[in-house]
Design an enzyme around this catalytic site. Structure first.
Site, PDB file in Angstrom:
ATOM      1  N   LYS A  31       0.805  -1.235   0.000  1.00  0.00           N
ATOM      2  CA  LYS A  31       0.000   0.000   0.000  1.00  0.00           C
ATOM      3  C   LYS A  31       0.839   1.287   0.000  1.00  0.00           C
ATOM      4  CE  LYS A  31      -4.219  -1.749   2.185  1.00  0.00           C
ATOM      5  NZ  LYS A  31      -5.217  -1.522   3.227  1.00  0.00           N
TER       6      LYS A  31
ATOM      7  N   ASP B 110      -9.921   3.127   1.974  1.00  0.00           N
ATOM      8  CA  ASP B 110     -10.089   2.606   3.342  1.00  0.00           C
ATOM      9  C   ASP B 110     -10.706   3.679   4.250  1.00  0.00           C
ATOM     10  OD1 ASP B 110      -9.122  -0.004   3.064  1.00  0.00           O
ATOM     11  OD2 ASP B 110      -7.037   0.608   3.376  1.00  0.00           O
TER      12      ASP B 110
END
Ligand code: NAP
Length: 293
Positions: free
Chosen positions: A76, A112
């Site tokens: 990420k 997210d």
């Protein structure tokens, strides 16, 4: 089973997820079900990308005509230098979990944070504006949560991590972007935690504590109270000891499945421009988790 295998032709759009490992990922199940539900000619594949191959794999997206990928552990943060642009949110958080390929350009997003806020609203009816929040953990997921809370107007965010330097670094990073918010690192000590939690309206667990069946709640259970909402990012098992203990004490509490569905839903919308079929994605996630339990 075979009825759900999509027909592939020259117009099929390819999506996927980069991870290492990737076999556990629920995204192929959720996104595949969403594409099928909307009747889209798209496939979604798991790509096992070794850390050493991330640059090459990312550079191959546009030439291969891949339309987008999700990005999971451990890529990420590492994928950022290989992208052309970042959304303001991904740039702030310093992590990307969704890449969209547009006119050959790789654009990184972080869904997210939005997924967390959407689930908080849907599953707990909680809006962070003006509230005080105790956040356990200062790792990758906690970073997205801390920035999301600050952006949503939380008045104070107290962060506690086993590694106290990590909690301090995260508070500093959020404070730099959101100067008016109160951010404080709190040592993982019962008294210090009790004092801060007493003044909070929301407790968020962004540590892996709770993933194993024998795991205790990551805070002493006597600190839980009816007016302290609890959100646990752990999504497997669906019901962690923390969520159970909070409910036993009369509090609203939710596990992390909703966040997982909502982060995927935002990615789906970014890629296709269509609203995501949330119920279908939630069902696909539940089926997937039953299969790996
Ligand atoms: P991570 O990067 O490993 O971060 C977790 C952090 O919490 C680490 O710094 C860890 O310290 C610390 N920690 C562990 N136990 C603790 C405790 N009892 N009290 C305080 N701090 C503690 O992990 P992550 O990627 O952020 O993921 C965290 C959890 O969120 C995982 O369970 C993951 O599955 C979940 N998650 C859920 C979603 C969702 O959509 N629902 C999305 C992302 C992540 P050490 O390194 O010293 O152990």
């Amino acid at each position: 089973m075979f009825a759900s295998v999509p027909k592939i032709n020259s117009r099929t759009r390819i999506y996927g997820v980069f991870g290492y490992p990737v076999a556990h990922s629920a995204s192929p199940a959720m996104q595949g079900a969403a594409f099928a539900c909307r009747g889209l000619n798209c496939v979604y594949l798991p790509f096992l990308v070794k850390p050493a191959d991330l640059k090459k794999a990312t550079a191959a997206l546009a030439p291969l005509g891949i339309a987008g990928v999700n990005v999971t552990i451990p890529h990420k943060e590492k994928i950022i230098p290989f992208l052309d642009e970042l959304s303001p949110e991904a740039e702030r958080i310093g992590a990307v979990n969704t890449v969209a390929v547009r006119q050959g350009k790789l654009i990184g997003y972080n869904t997210d944070a939005g997924g967390f806020l959407n689930s908080l609203a849907e599953d707990l009816g909680f809006s962070p504006g003006g509230s005080a929040v105790f956040l356990l953990g200062a790792g990758g997921a906690a970073r997205a949560v801390a920035f999301a809370l600050a952006r949503a107007g939380a008045g104070a965010v107290y962060i506690s991590d086993l590694v106290s330097g990590k909690a301090r670094r995260l508070t500093t990073a959020v404070k730099r972007r959101f100067r008016r918010r109160r951010l404080e690192a709190v040592p993982v000590e019962p008294e210090a935690m009790a004092e801060k939690i007493a003044g909070c309206q929301l407790l968020v667990n962004a540590t892996p504590a709770g993933m194993r069946p024998a795991d205790k709640a990551p805070v002493p259970e006597e600190l839980l109270r009816p007016d302290l909402a609890v959100y646990d990012l752990v999504y497997n098992p669906a019901l962690t000891r923390l969520v159970q203990a909070a409910r036993e004490r009369g509090a609203r509490a939710a596990g992390g499945q909703g966040m997982l569905v909502h982060q995927g839903a935002i990615a789906f919308q970014l890629w296709t421009g269509k609203p995501a079929p949330l119920k279908v994605m939630r069902k696909a996630l539940e089926r997937h988790l039953r299969g790996i339990r």
